[in-house]
Each structure stands twice: as C-alpha cells, then as structure tokens.
Scaffold this active site. Structure first.
Site, PDB file in Angstrom:
ATOM      1  N   ARG A  22      -9.205  10.295  -8.623  1.00 18.60           N
ATOM      2  CA  ARG A  22      -8.216  11.074  -7.713  1.00 18.60           C
ATOM      3  C   ARG A  22      -7.438  10.073  -6.736  1.00 18.60           C
ATOM      4  NH1 ARG A  22      -7.300  12.351  -2.714  1.00 18.60           N
ATOM      5  NH2 ARG A  22      -8.582  10.768  -2.155  1.00 18.60           N
ATOM      6  N   TYR A  61       0.928  -1.251  -0.122  1.00 19.73           N
ATOM      7  CA  TYR A  61      -0.127  -0.005  -0.131  1.00 19.73           C
ATOM      8  C   TYR A  61       1.094   1.320  -0.072  1.00 19.73           C
ATOM      9  CZ  TYR A  61      -4.195   2.369   0.124  1.00 19.73           C
ATOM     10  OH  TYR A  61      -5.423   3.172  -0.441  1.00 19.73           O
ATOM     11  N   ASN A 118      -2.143   6.003   9.167  1.00 21.65           N
ATOM     12  CA  ASN A 118      -2.829   5.063   7.913  1.00 21.65           C
ATOM     13  C   ASN A 118      -4.314   4.710   8.261  1.00 21.65           C
ATOM     14  OD1 ASN A 118      -3.304   3.128   6.107  1.00 21.65           O
ATOM     15  ND2 ASN A 118      -0.905   2.708   6.120  1.00 21.65           N
ATOM     16  N   ASN A 138      -0.017  11.567   1.357  1.00 16.48           N
ATOM     17  CA  ASN A 138       0.828  10.570   0.814  1.00 16.48           C
ATOM     18  C   ASN A 138       0.571  10.631  -0.949  1.00 16.48           C
ATOM     19  OD1 ASN A 138      -1.411   8.552   0.214  1.00 16.48           O
ATOM     20  ND2 ASN A 138      -1.677   8.606   2.343  1.00 16.48           N
ATOM     21  N   ASP A 194     -14.007   6.092   2.494  1.00 13.17           N
ATOM     22  CA  ASP A 194     -12.761   6.146   3.439  1.00 13.17           C
ATOM     23  C   ASP A 194     -11.921   7.213   3.195  1.00 13.17           C
ATOM     24  OD1 ASP A 194     -11.038   4.560   5.228  1.00 13.17           O
ATOM     25  OD2 ASP A 194      -9.545   4.486   3.804  1.00 13.17           O
ATOM     26  N   ASP A 195     -11.887   7.852   2.022  1.00 13.92           N
ATOM     27  CA  ASP A 195     -11.244   9.318   2.305  1.00 13.92           C
ATOM     28  C   ASP A 195     -11.588  10.497   2.972  1.00 13.92           C
ATOM     29  OD1 ASP A 195      -9.188   8.087  -0.049  1.00 13.92           O
ATOM     30  OD2 ASP A 195     -11.157   8.023  -1.236  1.00 13.92           O
ATOM     31  N   GLU A 249     -13.899   4.793  -2.980  1.00 10.53           N
ATOM     32  CA  GLU A 249     -12.367   5.076  -2.759  1.00 10.53           C
ATOM     33  C   GLU A 249     -12.132   5.732  -3.863  1.00 10.53           C
ATOM     34  OE1 GLU A 249      -9.060   4.988  -0.313  1.00 10.53           O
ATOM     35  OE2 GLU A 249     -11.064   3.911  -0.123  1.00 10.53           O
ATOM     36  N   ASP A 250     -11.385   6.952  -3.526  1.00 10.57           N
ATOM     37  CA  ASP A 250     -10.600   7.897  -4.552  1.00 10.57           C
ATOM     38  C   ASP A 250     -11.468   8.282  -5.694  1.00 10.57           C
ATOM     39  OD1 ASP A 250      -8.429   7.636  -2.752  1.00 10.57           O
ATOM     40  OD2 ASP A 250      -7.219   6.501  -4.112  1.00 10.57           O
ATOM     41  N   LYS A 295      -6.438  -2.067  -0.782  1.00  9.98           N
ATOM     42  CA  LYS A 295      -7.310  -1.933   0.308  1.00  9.98           C
ATOM     43  C   LYS A 295      -7.991  -2.986   1.036  1.00  9.98           C
ATOM     44  CE  LYS A 295      -7.636   2.881   1.081  1.00  9.98           C
ATOM     45  NZ  LYS A 295      -7.738   3.797   2.498  1.00  9.98           N
TER      46      LYS A 295
END
Length: 545
Positions: free
Chosen positions: A150, A98, A446, A402, A262-263, A239-240, A168
C-alpha cells in the site's frame, strides 16, 4: 574533528563509499595520505562550491522525476554532500526526495534503478534472513521496512516500494540529524498482485502473486527475530503495509520490540498537532469539535485514536471522546448497525441511520472538522466545502492524502469555497494562495515533522518500546512550535526550514517520556537535551588527517 587515515578505506574504495566520499573536496593533504592523488581533478573545491554546482545542474532539469534521479545519484555517491544539499534547501528538495515525487519514482522504480540501496529480502530467503542481514556492512539502529502493498495512495507496488523506506530514512537524517550510517531501508518481497508490474520487463521484484496467510506471517516473524538478533535494540518502523496486515502486525509486536507504524501513529501525531493549532485559532478545545473522516483505514483510525487519547488526557471519558469521531468508508458512514466491520472501525461505529455519501454525512452530522485520508482525489468538492463553510465560521479542512493527484482538494479550492475562512492543512505541498488581498500559506501535514524527532529521541535513550504517550508528547511539542505569525497567515505547522530545530525539541520531549515510563536502556543524564544533541549528525565534511 579528525578521522585517522588508518581507520578508513583508501584510493578508489574510499571514493566509492558514499558515507565517506568527499569527491573534489578532498584536500591536498588528504589526497596524499589516502591514496587519492591523480584520482581526482586537481582543483580542491569547498563543500559550499559543490552544493552550488549541484543545484545549478539540478535546477536545469525539466521535471521532478529527473531531479529525483539526480538527487538519488548524488545520494549514492556522496552522502555528506547529499544531506548538505537537502538540509540547506529543505523547502525545495523535500518534495523531490519524498512526497509527492517519490510516488512517481516508486511507480517507475525499475525503469530508473541505478544502484542498490538497503536490503531486498524475498520470500525465497526464508530460513536465512539473519545471514542476509549480516551482509549489511553497518550497525543498524533504525530499520524502515515495507512489503510494498500500500504505497502512499497508489496501492500495490511490490518491490518498487523500496523508494519509500529509502526516502523515509533520508528524512530521518535531513530533518533530525539521525546518522545515515545507522539507517537501514528494507523491502520484504512477497510478490505483487499488480498485473501491470508483473508484465513490466523492468520490474525489479519477484514475478509472482503475493504470498498470504501463515507463510507470510512466519516470514515476517523470522525477519523481526533476525533483525533483533543481528542488530540488538534496533527500532523497526513498519511502512506502507496494507490495512489487513498493518494493524495486526503493530498490535502483535508493539509490546515485544521497539516498533511503530508511521502510517498509523506518525500520521496521527502530525494531524493532532495541526488540529491543536487550528483550535488555538478558534479558541476551542478538542472536546468541542466533531471530527468527520473520509477514510477508515490506517491513517483515519490512527488519527482518531490519538485524538481520543488527547481528549482523555483533557478529562473526557474514552466513550465520550470516541463519540466525537465519525468515519466514512467506501460504503458510506460507519454506523453501529452495519455488520462485518473491521476491528479498527468498531470503536467509531455509532448509532445513526445509514448515510451513503460523504456530502450527506457532512449535512447530517454538521462536523466542525473534515479530515481526508482515503486517497480519493477531489472528494472535498465545492459542495462539500461550501457546506462546511455554511455550518462553521472557521471550518477545519485537512486534505491529507498524497501524492498530489490523490489530494481531496487543493489549498486554493479550500480557501475559495470557504471565503478564505478554512483552517487548512494538506498531505501534499501547495503554494501560497492570495485570497481577497490576503496571502494564505498552507503547510503540509508531513509526517517528517514527527517521526525523525521521535526516532532521534528513541535512539538517544535506547528505547525498549514506542508508546502512544510518546506520540502525544511529539504532537504537543510540534503544536507549541507554531508561532502567532504562522497562525496569522493560515499556517498550522511551522516552516520546514525549522524542522531540524523542532525535531530536537520533539526528541527531548520523547526522551522525557521514555525515562518517565522506565523504557530507556540508558541511565538518565543530568542534561537530557545534551544527550539528544550528541546524537545529531552534521553533514559538513570532517578532516580525515
């Protein structure tokens, strides 16, 4: 535990099933019963011997990307061995599977692609998404889905973003013991606006610009409905997704299905946990602090929202709590007088003169904590850090972006510029720092500390929805797991070696909230921890005869 030979594939089919394959560890009896005689070299190895052999070979590789490729190959061949390697060596392996390595792996995804994993559903598949989902051979209980717009701090990587859902879900299993057989990574390919990828002959996605508007919304809606039809009660983790889609999709579906982003929410919970640890060192409360964010997107407003919820739980009004949080975006300090603010920024647009830089905002607002989530590498420069040290005896510095190239500052920079006084957390891993004879051990903020345990708790109870109270419970449980020894060395989070234990504690705390809120599809058992532990996957091999 034994598995009946009649219930599983035999021969080459068994060796090609990563969920069941044990490779050279199949015993003599298993080889005879399962049609494997002659298909494997004669020496029977233990799983421990296989782990040692893999690690020797992996550690010879020259760089993290090559190690990522080796680990992906193992994941594709033998999931039990892969997760044994990861679980037994989490500090070493997590940065490889990850962040930060996964960012480079996504950028190079088409060049290093070896074998399919998960499902790619493209905009051309409209009208038959449920049919495609039925091609998946297992019952999914949790889906991690991205549209690749993203990816980390790297932007639009299109279908190359599949590395994120795969990574993930690996962490769900490694960090909380969620059974890999019930995990499904999905990429929704609606095109990409990344011209470099569109010109790359090895790009794996659609060669077209992104679909937007009503067509995009209908496509996502069809996917959500199809997923719920094919996999009843499945948890869907967004996610993203880019900001313009992430917030509205979460608000649209969070009360309809079991979902979270999650973001926005996972990042918020781990940041809150680290903040609670920092305040334990300082001996203060959340309401005593002033939080200044570099960034005003998913992560920043998600953290701010959860900080506000935590302060409200401690007795503050929402209005006063929000006044403790300030945002700086690409145009400067977010203030009330600015027009055209996105909806998620408006609660944090306070009355103040315009300020055009982050340093000027630090000087004007005199925050006790700065939180970087804008993926602007080096933004917490020496002047910013020294100013924080002048204002605060123990400045809180969270450089959470990150991969590493996007980090606002390194651990060494933070400690050096503040004379070792910073209470520091980071989004990418950094080595311990020796400052004036003291060894300071920064811990990575994290999301893997939060989402695997939350998912395990939700799966254990058959949760109908994921609520903010569950993230609050997860954050408080994580903060409570930090020991005085951790705090004494500057660590605001527990070591990753304890993450499976902590994840079970988080799962139990989340399950408590699920039952309290009447959101479980199961009856509450007398022993809630036992219910959670019954769902924990163990990567050690089992006998098939």
């Amino acid at each position: 535990m034994k598995i009946s030979p009649s219930t599983i594939a035999h021969g080459m089919a068994l060796l090609q099933d990563p969920l069941l394959n044990k490779g050279t560890a199949f015993t003599e009896v298993e080889r005879d019963a399962l049609g494997l005689r002659g298909l494997l070299p004669p020496h029977v190895q233990t799983q421990e011997e296989q782990v040692a052999r893999f690690l020797v070979n992996m550690r010879r590789l020259p760089n993290p990307l090559d190690k990522f490729i080796a680990l992906s190959g193992l994941h594709d061949r033998n999931e039990g061995l892969f997760f044994r390697v990861v679980c037994d060596n989490l500090d070493e392996i997590m940065p490889l599977i990850y962040t930060p390595t996964v960012g480079l792996a996504c950028q190079r995804f088409g060049h290093i692609f070896q074998r399919h994993r998960g499902l790619f559903i493209s905009i051309h598949d409209r009208g038959r998404i449920s049919e495609i989902l039925r091609n998946w051979p297992h019952k999914a209980s949790i889906i991690v889905v991205t549209d690749g717009e993203r990816i980390l701090g790297l932007g639009d990587l299109g279908a190359n973003g599949m590395g994120i859902p795969v990574g993930k879900l690996s962490l769900y299993t490694a960090c909380a013991g969620v059974d890999p057989a019930i995990c499904l990574p999905i990429t929704l390919d609606v095109g990409t606006n990344n011209e470099e990828l569109l010109a790359d002959p090895y790009y794996v996605g659609l060669r077209r610009h992104r679909v937007t508007g009503e067509i995009y919304d209908d496509f996502v809606d069809e996917f959500i409905n199809a997923a719920r039809q094919v996999f009843p009660n499945v948890i869907i983790q967004f996610e993203d997704f880019a900001n313009h889609n992430a917030f509205r999709l979460l608000e649209q579906y969070r009360n309809q299905i079991c979902t979270f982003n999650d973001d926005i929410q996972g990042t918020a919970a781990v940041a809150l946990a680290a903040m609670l640890s920092a305040l334990q060192v300082k001996g203060t409360q959340l309401a005593d602090e002033t939080f200044l964010f570099l960034g005003a997107g998913e992560a920043a407003t998600g953290i701010a929202d959860l900080l506000v919820a935590a302060m409200v739980a401690q007795g503050l009004t929402p209005e006063l709590a929000r006044q403790r949080c300030w945002l700086v975006d690409s145009k400067g300090l977010v203030v009330q007088s600015r027009s055209g603010l996105a909806a998620q920024k408006q609660p944090y647009a306070h009355a103040h003169a315009e300020v055009d830089s982050f340093l000027a905002a630090v000087q004007a607002l005199r925050p006790t904590a700065i939180i970087g989530v804008a993926a602007v590498g080096g933004a917490f420069n020496t002047e910013v850090l020294q100013t924080m040290a002048e204002i605060n005896p123990q400045p809180i510095v969270f450089a959470l972006s990150n991969p590493t190239s996007k980090a606002e500052c390194t651990a060494e920079e933070a400690y050096t510029a503040t004379q070792g006084r910073a209470l520091f957390a980071c989004g990418s891993p950094f080595d311990p720092v020796v400052y004036q004879g003291n060894t300071l051990v920064p811990r990575q903020g994290n999301n893997a500390y939060i989402f695997p345990g939350l998912g395990l708790g939700a799966i254990s109870c058959g949760a109908k929805h994921i609520t903010d109270e569950m993230f609050l419970a997860a954050a408080h449980t994580l903060a409570a797991s930090v020991t005085p020894e951790d705090l004494a060395q500057g660590s605001l989070l527990p070591p990753l070696t304890r993450v499976r234990e902590v994840s079970v504690q988080i799962a139990v705390a989340v399950a408590e909230v699920i039952f309290e809120q009447g959101l479980a599809s199961k009856s509450r058992p007398e022993d809630l921890p036992a219910l959670v532990r019954a769902h924990v996957y163990d990567p050690r091999y089992v006998s098939y005869v």
